[in-house]
Scaffold this motif. Structure first.
Motif, PDB file in Angstrom:
ATOM      1  N   PRO A   1       1.121  -1.078  -0.096  1.00 51.39           N
ATOM      2  CA  PRO A   1       0.293   0.192   0.025  1.00 51.39           C
ATOM      3  C   PRO A   1       0.741   0.962   0.208  1.00 51.39           C
ATOM      4  O   PRO A   1       0.151   2.286  -0.359  1.00 51.39           O
ATOM      5  CB  PRO A   1      -1.165   0.163   1.063  1.00 51.39           C
ATOM      6  N   ILE A   2       1.778   1.199   0.325  1.00 50.68           N
ATOM      7  CA  ILE A   2       2.821   2.331   0.700  1.00 50.68           C
ATOM      8  C   ILE A   2       4.009   3.112  -0.647  1.00 50.68           C
ATOM      9  O   ILE A   2       4.037   2.004  -1.215  1.00 50.68           O
ATOM     10  CB  ILE A   2       4.599   2.552   1.173  1.00 50.68           C
ATOM     11  N   GLY A   3       3.620   3.930  -1.058  1.00 49.93           N
ATOM     12  CA  GLY A   3       4.488   4.802  -2.214  1.00 49.93           C
ATOM     13  C   GLY A   3       3.736   5.368  -2.844  1.00 49.93           C
ATOM     14  O   GLY A   3       1.585   5.270  -3.036  1.00 49.93           O
ATOM     15  N   ILE A   4       4.010   6.345  -3.823  1.00 44.92           N
ATOM     16  CA  ILE A   4       2.920   6.753  -5.222  1.00 44.92           C
ATOM     17  C   ILE A   4       2.033   5.730  -5.994  1.00 44.92           C
ATOM     18  O   ILE A   4       0.759   6.326  -5.770  1.00 44.92           O
ATOM     19  CB  ILE A   4       3.951   7.499  -6.552  1.00 44.92           C
ATOM     20  N   LYS A   5       2.906   4.724  -5.768  1.00 44.97           N
ATOM     21  CA  LYS A   5       1.678   3.611  -6.805  1.00 44.97           C
ATOM     22  C   LYS A   5       0.215   2.943  -5.979  1.00 44.97           C
ATOM     23  O   LYS A   5      -0.393   2.648  -6.595  1.00 44.97           O
ATOM     24  CB  LYS A   5       2.238   2.563  -7.723  1.00 44.97           C
ATOM     25  N   GLY A   6       0.582   3.231  -4.670  1.00 50.25           N
ATOM     26  CA  GLY A   6      -0.104   2.338  -3.412  1.00 50.25           C
ATOM     27  C   GLY A   6      -0.716   3.517  -2.735  1.00 50.25           C
ATOM     28  O   GLY A   6      -1.687   4.076  -3.836  1.00 50.25           O
ATOM     29  N   ASP A   7      -1.979   3.146  -2.062  1.00 50.69           N
ATOM     30  CA  ASP A   7      -2.317   4.662  -1.010  1.00 50.69           C
ATOM     31  C   ASP A   7      -2.029   5.588  -0.535  1.00 50.69           C
ATOM     32  O   ASP A   7      -2.828   6.234   0.334  1.00 50.69           O
ATOM     33  CB  ASP A   7      -3.242   3.365  -0.352  1.00 50.69           C
ATOM     34  N   PHE A   8      -0.832   5.349  -0.084  1.00 47.01           N
ATOM     35  CA  PHE A   8      -0.200   6.400   1.044  1.00 47.01           C
ATOM     36  C   PHE A   8       0.951   7.039   1.358  1.00 47.01           C
ATOM     37  O   PHE A   8       2.066   5.163   0.955  1.00 47.01           O
ATOM     38  CB  PHE A   8      -1.088   6.543   2.533  1.00 47.01           C
ATOM     39  N   THR A   9       1.671   8.129   1.770  1.00 49.15           N
ATOM     40  CA  THR A   9       3.099   7.667   1.376  1.00 49.15           C
ATOM     41  C   THR A   9       3.670   7.824   3.050  1.00 49.15           C
ATOM     42  O   THR A   9       3.358   8.691   3.464  1.00 49.15           O
ATOM     43  CB  THR A   9       3.516   8.775   0.335  1.00 49.15           C
ATOM     44  N   THR A  10       4.776   7.678   3.280  1.00 49.53           N
ATOM     45  CA  THR A  10       5.412   7.848   5.125  1.00 49.53           C
ATOM     46  C   THR A  10       6.316   8.261   5.004  1.00 49.53           C
ATOM     47  O   THR A  10       7.555   8.079   3.723  1.00 49.53           O
ATOM     48  CB  THR A  10       5.340   6.220   5.165  1.00 49.53           C
ATOM     49  N   SER A  11       7.017   8.702   6.078  1.00 50.87           N
ATOM     50  CA  SER A  11       8.375   9.765   5.628  1.00 50.87           C
ATOM     51  C   SER A  11       9.451   8.902   4.798  1.00 50.87           C
ATOM     52  O   SER A  11       9.982   9.782   4.317  1.00 50.87           O
ATOM     53  CB  SER A  11       8.355   9.771   7.452  1.00 50.87           C
ATOM     54  N   PRO A  12       9.774   7.859   5.869  1.00 48.87           N
ATOM     55  CA  PRO A  12      11.136   7.494   4.945  1.00 48.87           C
ATOM     56  C   PRO A  12      10.884   7.405   3.402  1.00 48.87           C
ATOM     57  O   PRO A  12      12.179   7.149   2.953  1.00 48.87           O
ATOM     58  CB  PRO A  12      11.332   5.883   5.727  1.00 48.87           C
TER      59      PRO A  12
END
Ligand code: SAH
Length: 363
Positions: free
Chosen positions: A45-56
């Protein structure tokens, strides 16, 4: 063949037809971590292609500075020959990779390390295995049975993903917020809605809140904090918890995110991230019950500034071309600006009562 959402709907329907409704905590647990069809279990789910982006994922500086924090804690503990570095919910493994790169030069630290990742998702474990292939890492799906040695624990955006129960005060009584089928009588009904159900749970007895208000309680979070704080108390060490949240349990903060947009938490179960604001006051209370020390809550902007993110940003900016420089500056801004993540995201430390003060969190 049925898709994952249909499977999750089927599982939830069965529970609802059997019991009338499911608690919000059970709804979240099934949607997010059902062993076959859960959101985290089969998705990245993480990153531009996913649903949300996190600090790291925004900037390498985030992990580098947390690496510095970890190195300082290890030094302050007189550089034990062995210690556990535990990360809860490591996502793509980016934070751990940046921590390890940044601490490579600290003499003796890497040879002292036992890296333990707590990750429920087999899919994400594979992603982590790839990025951390040069390091000896142990995976666990739950935080338990940690080695009995000094332990440093980090968790970024882990606690917001844990299931919560919601309770609401209505007509002078406590009601639990449940999820059920919109039309229980219709056989084919697949639409969900919230429903209030009377409850006399003991944990609510001493709570005083106004009519119509909601409180949120996470028993999973309580158990995790109890375990990790007791472990730190028994073995020395510290924990660093970074997340968005508030100090207290009042308010309805459940949210669903899909493709970087807020969405309805009751539609397409298993396709969306479901989270809530972390109650840092509850974390402090649970941790202090074990005798551990919990310094005052800090915000992410102040924490990263105190560790020197602006100086690090200046060094990294040298030699960047104009488009890379723009990206670098916007990454810094997103992490520390009060209008971006700088204030919304909070940082809470937990340490052994005999440990030295935590860098960046205690003066
Ligand atoms: N820390 C990462 C990812 C945050 S997303 C980052 O900052 O990018 C939440 C992470 O917690 C994911 O890796 C998810 O699979 C994991 N997770 C969620 N619920 C979990 C649970 N109950 N037990 C273990 N891991 C869990």
């Amino acid at each position: 063949m049925k898709n994952h959402t249909d499977e999750i709907v089927g599982i939830l329907r069965k529970e609802m037809l059997c019991h009338g409704a499911v608690s919000l905590a059970d709804y979240m647990k099934i949607c997010l971590t059902h062993h076959k069809h859960g959101y985290y279990i089969r998705n990245n789910p993480i990153g531009i292609k996913g649903d949300f982006t996190t600090s790291p994922e925004i900037s390498q500086m985030f992990g580098e500075l947390i690496g510095l924090w970890i190195a300082q804690i290890w030094i302050d503990h007189r550089k034990p020959k062995k210690f556990s570095l535990v990360e809860l919910g490591p996502g793509n493994g980016t934070l751990m990779a940046d921590i390890l790169r940044a601490t490579k030069m600290v003499e003796g630290l890497h040879s002292a390390l036992d890296i333990i990742l707590i990750e429920i998702s087999p899919f994400l474990q594979k992603v982590q295995k790839k990025i951390l292939k040069n390091f000896p890492v142990t995976w666990k799906t739950e935080i338990k049975n940690l080695p009995t040695q000094m332990t440093i624990i980090v968790a970024n955006e882990f606690f917001d993903a844990l299931p919560i129960n919601q309770y609401r005060r209505k007509s002078g009584q406590w009601m639990e917020v449940m999820v059920t089928l919109k039309d229980l009588k219709k056989l084919a009904s697949k639409e969900f809605c919230f429903q209030l159900m009377k409850t006399d749970k003991r944990i609510l007895a001493d709570l005083k809140i106004e009519e119509g208000c909601t409180v949120e309680i996470s028993t999973v979070m309580r158990d995790v904090i109890h375990y990790l704080s007791s472990h730190i108390q028994e073995n020395s060490g510290a924990a660093l918890i970074i997340d968005y949240g508030k100090e207290g349990n009042v308010g309805d903060t459940l949210q669903a995110v899909y493709k970087h947009m807020y969405s309805n938490p009751l539609t397409s179960p298993g396709q969306k991230d479901l989270t809530s604001f972390v109650d840092f006051k509850a974390i402090k209370t649970y941790a202090e019950k074990t005798g551990a020390i919990v310094p005052n809550l800090t915000n992410q902007g102040d924490f990263l500034r105190s560790l020197g993110i602006e100086e690090r940003a200046e060094i990294l900016s040298r030699g960047l071309n104009s488009s890379a420089l723009k990206l670098h500056k916007s990454g810094l801004d997103r992490l520390i600006n009060k209008d971006a993540m700088g204030n919304l995201f909070k940082v809470l430390g937990i340490r052994n009562e005999n440990s030295p003060p935590l860098i960046g969190l205690e003066t």
